[in-house]
Design an enzyme around this catalytic site. Sequence first.
Site, PDB file in Angstrom:
ATOM      1  CG  ASN A  64      66.639  49.134  41.320  1.00 28.87           C
ATOM      2  OD1 ASN A  64      65.816  49.884  41.847  1.00 28.87           O
ATOM      3  ND2 ASN A  64      67.225  49.407  40.165  1.00 28.87           N
ATOM      4  CG  HIS A  87      25.643  16.381  37.966  1.00 32.56           C
ATOM      5  ND1 HIS A  87      26.142  16.907  36.803  1.00 32.56           N
ATOM      6  CD2 HIS A  87      26.068  15.096  38.011  1.00 32.56           C
ATOM      7  CE1 HIS A  87      26.832  15.972  36.157  1.00 32.56           C
ATOM      8  NE2 HIS A  87      26.807  14.869  36.867  1.00 32.56           N
ATOM      9  CB  SER A  94      18.398  40.268  58.775  1.00 30.31           C
ATOM     10  OG  SER A  94      17.578  41.242  58.171  1.00 30.31           O
ATOM     11  CE  LYS A 138      18.203  35.911  56.266  1.00 30.76           C
ATOM     12  NZ  LYS A 138      17.966  36.042  54.865  1.00 30.76           N
ATOM     13  CG  ASN A 151      21.843  36.296  57.431  1.00 27.88           C
ATOM     14  OD1 ASN A 151      20.923  35.515  57.191  1.00 27.88           O
ATOM     15  ND2 ASN A 151      21.681  37.605  57.464  1.00 27.88           N
ATOM     16  CD  GLU A 185      26.226  34.988  53.183  1.00 24.48           C
ATOM     17  OE1 GLU A 185      25.597  35.599  52.315  1.00 24.48           O
ATOM     18  OE2 GLU A 185      25.910  35.017  54.385  1.00 24.48           O
ATOM     19  CE1 TYR A 214      61.966  48.296  41.056  1.00 23.78           C
ATOM     20  CE2 TYR A 214      62.417  50.441  40.077  1.00 23.78           C
ATOM     21  CZ  TYR A 214      61.713  49.646  40.968  1.00 23.78           C
ATOM     22  OH  TYR A 214      60.749  50.214  41.761  1.00 23.78           O
ATOM     23  CE  LYS A 267      57.574  47.307  47.297  1.00 20.26           C
ATOM     24  NZ  LYS A 267      57.382  47.399  45.843  1.00 20.26           N
TER      25      LYS A 267
END
Length: 459
Positions: free
Chosen positions: A110, A156, A277, A283, A285, A290, A317, A325
């Site tokens: 522990n 905005h 793509s 494309k 990307n 992302e 404990y 973990k």
Amino acid sequence: MKKPWAGRFKGKTSKAVEGFTSSVSFDARLWRYDIEGSIAHAKMLGRQGIIPQRDATLIIKALEEIKEEIEAGKFRFLEGLEDVHMNIEHALIRKVGPIGGMLHTARSRNDQIALDLRLYLRDEIKGIVRLLRSLQRVIVHMAEENIDTIMPGYTHLQRAQPVLLSHHLLAYYEMFERDVERLGDCLKRVNVLPLGSAALAGTSLPVDRGYVAELLGFSAVSENSIDAVSDRDFVIEFLSASSVLMVHLSRLSEEFILWNSAEFGFIELPDAFSTGSSIMPQKKNPDVFELIRGKAGRVFGSLMTLLSMMKALPLAYNRDMQEDKEPLFDAVDTIRSCLSVLNEVMPAVRFKKEAMRRAAEDGFSTATDLAEYLVRKGMPFRDAHRLVGRVVRYCIDRGRSLPDLGIRELRRFSGLFDEDVFHLLSAEGSVNSRSSKGGTSRAEVLKRIKTLKTRLKRI
Ligand code: ARG
């Protein structure tokens, strides 16, 4: 293979339970810290005369050997031995015989796991801070290179006021600075020695915890043995600081994704850091950004896992805590990979300065400048705001823009307008007039860059 705790058991553990309770598949990654902690513990046991000095020496030598075997990939972790601690202890006993069994004197798994986790996190926090520092360097460099690039600042997601690209980028510097501070603050509470708390109540043997703390570079020794083995607030703290950091990285990523779109057209991503793509040949990307945006969710998830796992757990404990973990490791790996890739991609982003400037000059982004001009001439701000609103309306109705209004047209709205107003209606004029501390004027931004460069040189 006998389990170290097999004494009070008559029967064998079921295979299903063995597999279910075993943690070695993931906690094996703590081996280096487990051995480091054990070596310090053995030194202390020998020095205090709790075990014979020569046995301590033998144990330490064998632990060093095990370390080399693991490093060389020659060590096999066994599931049946449950966790990293028992795997290493088992290997030790195989090497030195029954005296290996002395190592676990005055300690429990522990306090051992709490120790391993603290040693691990201490290293990882330092590594993450290093990566953040280098990202800050990248940002300052980008800000310096682009000191003459003007872009629209947004609120905005609507064009609001012209700003320097440098100023916009440096906003992230400040966020990362606070992230570094939060991690550093968390580190203070991580860097406390729990070993010597044993299972929960401390030990009757004459241990010297201060000596172990010194050997392992801890700045303090825990004050309460029950607390030391049963709290994981230091993990929660790390994960919350990490979540805030991921919020920042996701905002940066989102902006680069937007800027990379044809609609904005503010940046060009290098081929090396984009992907194509499988169906649309045209494309290119922004997948890296992302993925960073998406990975933020994993780190928040880890924080939620820890919070819900710890909530309402009775002291001290509980095995539930073994579940700390995987989310922690996943968060650490995620953050490290996001920061590393950003450090590579950011310097390679090309800014389309002309497009940024055009966007900054388009629309009515200097309307506030016009109102502040009238304020300087003595008009109350509210009146100036209303008046300029009417000027904007006038332009919209006629498809005109503010800079191409003539002085005669402006004077129809107020006699306070003079020729000097036109200088303010340019993007540069507008930017450079914002010289309040922390504002976007070239002079202010350059001042900040200079300060940051000296600061970064010192750290
Ligand atoms: N694998 C355990 C954990 O990760 C180590 C401590 C186990 N202690 C125990 N009494 N079962 O928390």
